[in-house]
Design a protein around this motif. Structure first.
Motif, mmCIF file in Angstrom:
data_model
loop_
_atom_site.group_PDB
_atom_site.id
_atom_site.type_symbol
_atom_site.label_atom_id
_atom_site.label_comp_id
_atom_site.label_asym_id
_atom_site.label_seq_id
_atom_site.Cartn_x
_atom_site.Cartn_y
_atom_site.Cartn_z
ATOM 1 N N ILE A 259 0.871 -1.181 0.000
ATOM 2 C CA ILE A 259 0.000 0.000 0.000
ATOM 3 C C ILE A 259 0.903 1.224 0.000
ATOM 4 O O ILE A 259 1.521 1.570 1.030
ATOM 5 C CB ILE A 259 -0.922 0.010 1.236
ATOM 6 N N TYR A 260 1.040 1.843 -1.158
ATOM 7 C CA TYR A 260 1.864 3.051 -1.266
ATOM 8 C C TYR A 260 0.992 4.244 -0.933
ATOM 9 O O TYR A 260 -0.134 4.358 -1.442
ATOM 10 C CB TYR A 260 2.422 3.186 -2.684
ATOM 11 N N LEU A 261 1.505 5.108 -0.104
ATOM 12 C CA LEU A 261 0.721 6.287 0.280
ATOM 13 C C LEU A 261 1.525 7.544 -0.009
ATOM 14 O O LEU A 261 2.658 7.693 0.491
ATOM 15 C CB LEU A 261 0.381 6.240 1.777
ATOM 16 N N GLN A 262 0.941 8.385 -0.806
ATOM 17 C CA GLN A 262 1.600 9.650 -1.089
ATOM 18 C C GLN A 262 0.669 10.764 -0.635
ATOM 19 O O GLN A 262 -0.479 10.843 -1.065
ATOM 20 C CB GLN A 262 1.854 9.774 -2.596
ATOM 21 N N GLN A 263 1.194 11.594 0.252
ATOM 22 C CA GLN A 263 0.350 12.671 0.777
ATOM 23 C C GLN A 263 0.644 13.945 -0.021
ATOM 24 O O GLN A 263 1.799 14.340 -0.148
ATOM 25 C CB GLN A 263 0.673 12.875 2.259
ATOM 26 N N SER A 264 -0.405 14.562 -0.575
ATOM 27 C CA SER A 264 -0.193 15.786 -1.356
ATOM 28 C C SER A 264 -0.968 16.926 -0.712
ATOM 29 O O SER A 264 -2.155 16.762 -0.405
ATOM 30 C CB SER A 264 -0.710 15.631 -2.784
ATOM 31 N N ALA A 265 -0.309 18.052 -0.565
ATOM 32 C CA ALA A 265 -0.989 19.194 0.041
ATOM 33 C C ALA A 265 -1.965 19.803 -0.961
ATOM 34 O O ALA A 265 -1.633 20.001 -2.126
ATOM 35 C CB ALA A 265 0.044 20.227 0.466
ATOM 36 N N VAL A 266 -3.179 20.049 -0.514
ATOM 37 C CA VAL A 266 -4.178 20.702 -1.366
ATOM 38 C C VAL A 266 -4.235 22.184 -1.002
ATOM 39 O O VAL A 266 -4.325 23.055 -1.854
ATOM 40 C CB VAL A 266 -5.568 20.063 -1.164
ATOM 41 N N SER A 267 -4.162 22.448 0.305
ATOM 42 C CA SER A 267 -4.106 23.832 0.782
ATOM 43 C C SER A 267 -3.297 23.804 2.073
ATOM 44 O O SER A 267 -2.760 22.763 2.450
ATOM 45 C CB SER A 267 -5.524 24.348 1.053
ATOM 46 N N HIS A 268 -3.239 24.920 2.773
ATOM 47 C CA HIS A 268 -2.469 24.962 4.028
ATOM 48 C C HIS A 268 -3.004 23.966 5.044
ATOM 49 O O HIS A 268 -2.270 23.323 5.756
ATOM 50 C CB HIS A 268 -2.494 26.379 4.625
ATOM 51 N N GLN A 269 -4.365 23.869 5.084
ATOM 52 C CA GLN A 269 -4.946 23.003 6.111
ATOM 53 C C GLN A 269 -5.203 21.587 5.618
ATOM 54 O O GLN A 269 -5.363 20.669 6.382
ATOM 55 C CB GLN A 269 -6.298 23.567 6.605
ATOM 56 N N GLN A 270 -5.291 21.442 4.319
ATOM 57 C CA GLN A 270 -5.808 20.169 3.778
ATOM 58 C C GLN A 270 -4.780 19.432 2.954
ATOM 59 O O GLN A 270 -3.969 20.043 2.259
ATOM 60 C CB GLN A 270 -6.984 20.501 2.867
ATOM 61 N N SER A 271 -4.830 18.109 3.069
ATOM 62 C CA SER A 271 -3.979 17.314 2.181
ATOM 63 C C SER A 271 -4.777 16.096 1.717
ATOM 64 O O SER A 271 -5.785 15.723 2.325
ATOM 65 C CB SER A 271 -2.715 16.892 2.903
ATOM 66 N N GLU A 272 -4.331 15.504 0.652
ATOM 67 C CA GLU A 272 -5.000 14.315 0.136
ATOM 68 C C GLU A 272 -4.003 13.181 0.046
ATOM 69 O O GLU A 272 -2.826 13.403 -0.227
ATOM 70 C CB GLU A 272 -5.580 14.601 -1.252
ATOM 71 N N VAL A 273 -4.513 11.960 0.271
ATOM 72 C CA VAL A 273 -3.628 10.808 0.214
ATOM 73 C C VAL A 273 -3.956 10.009 -1.041
ATOM 74 O O VAL A 273 -5.111 9.683 -1.295
ATOM 75 C CB VAL A 273 -3.810 9.926 1.474
ATOM 76 N N TYR A 274 -2.922 9.715 -1.805
ATOM 77 C CA TYR A 274 -3.094 8.899 -3.015
ATOM 78 C C TYR A 274 -2.462 7.531 -2.810
ATOM 79 O O TYR A 274 -1.475 7.395 -2.083
ATOM 80 C CB TYR A 274 -2.424 9.580 -4.221
ATOM 81 N N THR A 275 -3.042 6.531 -3.462
ATOM 82 C CA THR A 275 -2.468 5.193 -3.401
ATOM 83 C C THR A 275 -2.585 4.531 -4.780
ATOM 84 O O THR A 275 -3.247 5.056 -5.673
ATOM 85 C CB THR A 275 -3.167 4.350 -2.305
ATOM 86 N N LEU A 276 -1.967 3.366 -4.925
ATOM 87 C CA LEU A 276 -2.002 2.655 -6.206
ATOM 88 C C LEU A 276 -2.871 1.408 -6.088
ATOM 89 O O LEU A 276 -2.754 0.658 -5.114
ATOM 90 C CB LEU A 276 -0.593 2.198 -6.610
ATOM 91 N N ILE A 277 -3.732 1.199 -7.071
ATOM 92 C CA ILE A 277 -4.490 -0.054 -7.123
ATOM 93 C C ILE A 277 -4.441 -0.588 -8.555
ATOM 94 O O ILE A 277 -4.115 0.151 -9.488
ATOM 95 C CB ILE A 277 -5.968 0.112 -6.692
#
Ligand code: SF4
Length: 372
Positions: A259-277
């Motif tokens: 399970i690869y997890l890449q956290q990307s910042a969307v804004s100062h307060q928010q981030s999104e986590v991406y994974t591979l399937i």
């Protein structure tokens, strides 16, 4: 054996004790077929919810045929044995396709214009339909004189006739079929099949189940409506039946899921986590067309040494002939690696894809420990 007396005792028991189940209230072959496929390897309580959901979403066989396979698998999620869902969809498409060249098909035209096969042979020819399911649909929908031998009926027949031949061999199956053909009520096949199945499910139960309810089957035999006709009761062999040939050996399989997890910042307060399937593409695979995290299978429990795993969730999953030993390994990465066949999705979007029950359990387990 006085068959008419057996029928009257069996039906009397059935009318008093039967469960109210929606597929018993209809003679729509599509609804009956749906219920039969869902109930293979699934308990009634769980199957009920899926049956209602499927009928609500796809009220006719043509609606189901027009759906995407991915949607059907997604709706099936949690039931396991996904080949059932794939075959259901394939069969619906076959039935809907036959509608276009309906001449000579002999089916029943429903209001929606779809035709469901109406002979045993036509029903039996549908993908995913065996003798039991074809017999069940033919008798429940059309009242045709075919037996429906599920596990409960095998047990009742083994006991009524005191058959100690294993029921899961070719010779055994032949013998059991001969007996049920002799016993079948040809004037009321729908009622007979429903009643004998329910009798096996609720009264003439497996030994272990009976013990767990604190009524051994032998104590039930004393007041059984069929006791007068039951050879196993007369010979004291009820608890030994039915006989099964030795179960096939369970095969162990070992998987590592990454399970690869890449956290990307969307804004100062928010981030999104991406994974591979990725989607499994081997048609012979039990998880064909389901999604998973990139994985590798090992030949034994000795798997490759992991490079700095950040978290590992270990799960076992037992299927009918396989025991799966799985490790879900989390890799927090700056950038998702390039792995053939995978797609990058947001962690929140995982609910839009159909996963095996095993992977769903891992996602649920990991959900709480992952970044939000
Ligand atoms: S007498 Fe016992 S074994 Fe025979 S049918 Fe009844 S419950 Fe089953």
């Amino acid at each position: 054996m006085a068959k008419s007396l057996i029928y009257s005792r069996l039906y009397e028991w059935y009318f008093v004790n039967r469960r109210d189940l929606p597929w018993r209230e209809t003679d729509d072959p599509y609804a009956i077929w749906l219920s039969e496929i869902i109930l293979q390897q699934t308990r009634v309580a769980q199957g009920l919810e899926y049956y209602r959901r499927f009928l609500q979403r796809w009220p006719t066989v043509r609606d189901l045929a027009a759906a995407d396979e991915a949607e059907v698998l997604r709706e099936w999620q949690g039931l396991g044995y996904y080949s059932r869902a794939r075959n259901l969809h394939k069969a619906a498409q076959k039935i809907a396709g036959e509608r276009l060249r309906v001449t000579g098909y002999g089916g029943r035209e429903t209001e929606e214009g779809s035709v469901f096969p109406r002979t045993f042979e036509e029903i039996r020819a549908l993908p995913g339909v065996g003798d039991y399911t074809a017999g069940a649909i033919a008798s429940f929908a059309y009242n045709l004189p075919y037996p429906a031998m599920d596990g409960n009926v095998y047990r009742v027949v083994a006991r009524l006739f005191d058959i100690d031949e294993p029921f899961d061999t070719t010779a055994g199956k032949k013998l059991f079929h001969k007996k049920i053909e002799e016993l079948l009520d040809r004037d009321n096949p729908r009622l007979f099949n429903s009643a004998i199945m329910e009798f096996g499910a609720l009264y003439c139960t497996p030994v272990l189940e009976a013990v767990s309810h604190q009524h051994s089957v032998v104590s039930r035999c004393e007041s059984c409506p069929l006791a007068d006709f039951c050879a196993a009761h007369a010979h004291g062999t009820a608890e030994l039946l039915p006989v099964r040939k030795q179960r096939p050996k369970v095969r162990d399989r070992w998987f590592d899921y990454h399970i690869y997890l890449q956290q990307s910042a969307v804004s100062h307060q928010q981030s999104e986590v991406y994974t591979l399937i990725r989607r499994r593409e081997d048609p012979k695979d039990i998880w064909y067309h389901l999604y998973e995290f990139p994985s590798e299978e090992s030949e034994s429990a000795e798997r490759s040494v992991l490079c700095q795993p950040q978290a590992v969730c270990e799960l076992s999953h037992v299927l009918s002939h396989q025991k799966i030993h799985a490790r879900f390994i989390i890799h927090k990465v700056e950038e998702l690696p390039q792995i053939e066949g995978t797609i990058a999705v947001r962690w929140e979007e995982l609910d839009d894809y159909a996963f095996s029950r095993l992977t769903l359990r891992a996602i649920d387990t990991l959900r709480t420990s992952l970044p939000h």
